[in-house]
Design a protein around this motif. Structure first.
Motif, short mmCIF file in Angstrom:
data_model
loop_
_atom_site.label_atom_id
_atom_site.label_comp_id
_atom_site.label_asym_id
_atom_site.label_seq_id
_atom_site.Cartn_x
_atom_site.Cartn_y
_atom_site.Cartn_z
N ALA A 24 -13.17 3.25 10.40
CA ALA A 24 -12.84 4.61 9.92
C ALA A 24 -11.33 4.78 9.81
N GLY A 25 -10.59 4.26 10.78
CA GLY A 25 -9.13 4.33 10.72
C GLY A 25 -8.58 3.58 9.52
N LEU A 26 -9.14 2.41 9.25
CA LEU A 26 -8.68 1.63 8.09
C LEU A 26 -9.00 2.33 6.78
N VAL A 27 -10.17 2.96 6.69
CA VAL A 27 -10.53 3.70 5.48
C VAL A 27 -9.58 4.88 5.29
N ALA A 28 -9.26 5.56 6.37
CA ALA A 28 -8.31 6.68 6.28
C ALA A 28 -6.93 6.19 5.83
N MET A 29 -6.47 5.08 6.39
CA MET A 29 -5.17 4.54 5.98
C MET A 29 -5.19 4.10 4.52
N ALA A 30 -6.29 3.50 4.09
CA ALA A 30 -6.41 3.10 2.69
C ALA A 30 -6.40 4.32 1.78
N GLY A 31 -7.07 5.38 2.20
CA GLY A 31 -7.05 6.62 1.42
C GLY A 31 -5.64 7.18 1.32
N TYR A 32 -4.90 7.13 2.41
CA TYR A 32 -3.51 7.58 2.40
C TYR A 32 -2.67 6.72 1.45
N LEU A 34 -3.74 5.02 -1.14
CA LEU A 34 -4.13 5.34 -2.52
C LEU A 34 -3.51 6.66 -2.97
N TRP A 35 -3.54 7.65 -2.09
CA TRP A 35 -2.93 8.93 -2.42
C TRP A 35 -1.44 8.74 -2.72
N HIS A 36 -0.78 7.97 -1.88
CA HIS A 36 0.64 7.69 -2.07
C HIS A 36 0.88 6.91 -3.37
N GLY A 37 -0.02 6.02 -3.70
CA GLY A 37 0.15 5.20 -4.91
C GLY A 37 -0.15 5.95 -6.20
N PHE A 38 -0.99 6.97 -6.13
CA PHE A 38 -1.39 7.69 -7.34
C PHE A 38 -0.70 9.03 -7.51
N THR A 39 0.07 9.47 -6.53
CA THR A 39 0.72 10.77 -6.63
C THR A 39 1.82 10.70 -7.69
N PRO A 40 1.71 11.52 -8.73
CA PRO A 40 2.67 11.42 -9.83
C PRO A 40 4.09 11.88 -9.48
N GLY A 41 4.26 12.75 -8.51
CA GLY A 41 5.59 13.29 -8.20
C GLY A 41 6.51 12.31 -7.52
N ILE A 42 5.97 11.26 -6.94
CA ILE A 42 6.78 10.29 -6.19
C ILE A 42 7.36 9.27 -7.17
N GLU A 43 8.66 9.02 -7.03
CA GLU A 43 9.31 8.05 -7.91
C GLU A 43 8.97 6.62 -7.45
N GLN A 44 8.10 5.97 -8.21
CA GLN A 44 7.74 4.58 -7.93
C GLN A 44 7.54 3.88 -9.26
N SER A 45 7.87 2.60 -9.25
CA SER A 45 7.59 1.81 -10.45
C SER A 45 6.10 1.49 -10.50
N THR A 46 5.65 1.08 -11.65
CA THR A 46 4.24 0.71 -11.80
C THR A 46 3.90 -0.46 -10.89
N THR A 52 0.72 -0.96 -3.90
CA THR A 52 0.14 0.01 -2.97
C THR A 52 -1.38 0.00 -3.09
N VAL A 53 -1.88 -0.06 -4.32
CA VAL A 53 -3.34 -0.12 -4.52
C VAL A 53 -3.90 -1.42 -3.96
N LEU A 54 -3.19 -2.52 -4.15
CA LEU A 54 -3.64 -3.79 -3.58
C LEU A 54 -3.69 -3.73 -2.06
N GLU A 55 -2.70 -3.09 -1.45
CA GLU A 55 -2.73 -2.92 0.01
C GLU A 55 -3.95 -2.12 0.44
N ALA A 56 -4.27 -1.09 -0.32
CA ALA A 56 -5.46 -0.28 0.00
C ALA A 56 -6.72 -1.12 -0.13
N ILE A 57 -6.78 -1.97 -1.14
CA ILE A 57 -7.95 -2.84 -1.30
C ILE A 57 -8.07 -3.78 -0.11
N GLY A 58 -6.95 -4.32 0.33
CA GLY A 58 -6.97 -5.20 1.51
C GLY A 58 -7.48 -4.47 2.75
#
Length: 170
Positions: A24-32, A34-46, A52-58
């Motif tokens: 459950a902790g890992l799922v919550a961290m992965a959700g976080y 993913l949220w961080h990776g998909f949030t449009p307001g944060i300045e990140q390169s593709t 970030t998405v790959l880390e969530a998959i792991g």
């Protein structure tokens, strides 16, 4: 002797609860992540978003393995209360375990290769080594299953009993 059986069963339940809590902790961290990776307001390169998405998959892969191990322990040790002693039970128990481990390692190898291809290609041999070890583990498991079949043929009643126990879980 019954008291020891209850102690071991209780120990299995405690381990299962911890496995589920970790998952459950890992799922919550992965959700976080993913949220961080998909949030449009944060300045990140593709590329950073991809990593970030790959880390969530792991993390989700490890969470899935953790849940599968908890389920295996629950079904085999608590619900069925089997003693893993005969060849049929050993094969079934190890097969459930190895399926989860091999799939998780294969996914983790792919995630690592995708990530390292762009970040640090010098580390790719290490990811490939994990993949090669996963392949060897799969071959060893297949060999074990093949060699174990002859032992199973010596006790066909154990296979029938194991099949009857499947109805307890289903």
């Amino acid at each position: 002797m019954k008291i020891f059986e209850q102690v071991f069963r209780g120990g299995h339940v405690v381990v299962i609860v911890f496995f589920v809590a970790c998952a459950a902790g890992l799922v919550a961290m992965a959700g976080y992540e993913l949220w961080h990776g998909f949030t449009p307001g944060i300045e990140q390169s593709t590329r950073d978003r991809f990593n970030t998405v790959l880390e969530a998959i792991g993390m989700l892969t490890v969470a899935l393995v953790t849940l599968e191990l908890a389920q295996t322990i629950f079904e085999e040790e608590v619900m069925r209360d089997v003693k893993v002693s005969g060849p049929t039970r050993v094969r079934r128990y190890l097969s459930r375990f190895f399926v989860v481990i091999v799939i998780a390692l294969a996914i983790e190898t792919l995630v690592s290769i995708f990530e390292l291809m762009h970040e640090d290609p010098r580390q790719l041999p290490y990811a490939a080594a994990v993949g090669a070890c996963t392949a060897m583990l799969l071959v060893a498991w297949g060999l074990f299953v093949r060699l174990n079949r002859s032992a199973e043929e010596l006790e066909p009643e154990a296979m029938e009993e194991a099949k009857r126990e499947d109805h307890k879980v289903a």
